[in-house]
Design a protein around this motif. Structure first.
Motif, short mmCIF file in Angstrom:
data_model
loop_
_atom_site.label_atom_id
_atom_site.label_comp_id
_atom_site.label_asym_id
_atom_site.label_seq_id
_atom_site.Cartn_x
_atom_site.Cartn_y
_atom_site.Cartn_z
N GLU A 3 0.82 -1.22 0.00
CA GLU A 3 0.00 0.00 0.00
C GLU A 3 0.86 1.27 0.00
N THR A 4 2.03 1.20 0.62
CA THR A 4 2.90 2.37 0.69
C THR A 4 3.50 2.73 -0.67
N ALA A 5 3.59 1.77 -1.59
CA ALA A 5 4.21 2.01 -2.90
C ALA A 5 3.19 2.31 -3.99
N SER A 8 3.58 5.86 -5.85
CA SER A 8 4.68 6.02 -6.78
C SER A 8 4.47 5.18 -8.05
N ASP A 28 -3.01 -5.14 3.44
CA ASP A 28 -2.00 -4.09 3.28
C ASP A 28 -1.40 -4.07 1.87
N ARG A 29 -2.02 -4.77 0.94
CA ARG A 29 -1.58 -4.80 -0.45
C ARG A 29 -2.67 -4.25 -1.35
N THR A 52 8.76 -0.61 -5.32
CA THR A 52 8.05 -1.52 -4.41
C THR A 52 9.00 -2.26 -3.48
#
Length: 191
Positions: A3-5, A8, A28-29, A52
């Motif tokens: 999720e954090t990537a 970008s 979380d994906r 990633t």
């Protein structure tokens, strides 16, 4: 992708004329589906894995044909082209490596017009990788430098095709991949 990537990845694919088709969250994906021109995916795999941190999964398949999506942005760096023919020397590689990321190691045959690296700036950088250190009888303590050479960047066919511009070509031989200018002579290229 994690999720954090996701941000970008969306940003990079938008620059490559990609359109998001769907987006689903699985804990979380995030699973995203994009429609991107095939030419926009050349060289993207390395960026994707970097963004990633190696946790993303990239799958590609052909969806169909669409109208021309427009020009893709060029690279933000320029080529470092060789000006002389001969073997590269450790002395010259050491001198040039702070201004460019090199694609060739010392001891390799190069020719005029061959692209031997990636310059830090957008303009062409002309370099002589065949220059040897001048040897003389004068010695001074601490004057000789240790030649420390960083490893060269080995380009794949996909990375090379993504890297070249309109005035550059890719030579593919059974043993090597070489980037070169379309016009080899430096004096003729300026016209």
């Amino acid at each position: 992708v994690p999720e954090t990537a996701a941000g970008s990845v969306m940003e990079k694919l938008a620059q490559r004329k990609g359109r998001m088709d769907s987006m689903e969250h699985h804990g979380d994906r995030v699973q995203m589906r994009f429609l991107v021109p095939s030419r926009g995916l050349f060289g993207y795999r390395g960026e994707f894995l970097t963004d990633t941190r190696g946790e993303g999964i990239l799958y590609r398949s052909v969806e169909g044909f669409e109208p021309y999506a427009g020009d893709l942005p060029g690279r933000g760096v320029g080529p470092a082209g060789c000006t002389d023919q001969g073997k590269t020397t450790p002395f010259s590689v050491f001198r040039i490596q702070e201004r460019a990321t090199l694609f060739v190691p010392p001891g390799v045959d190069v020719y005029e017009g061959q692209i031997v690296g990636e310059a830090r700036r957008v303009n062409d950088l002309n370099v002589n990788l065949t220059r040897a250190k001048k040897l003389d009888n004068m010695r001074a303590s601490g004057r000789d430098e240790n030649v420390i050479i960083t490893p060269h960047k080995k380009m794949t066919i996909e990375e090379s095709l993504a890297w070249i511009e309109d005035d550059e070509l890719l030579e593919v031989t059974p043993k090597e991949l070489r980037l070169r200018k379309r016009v080899l002579a430096k004096s003729l290229r300026k016209r």
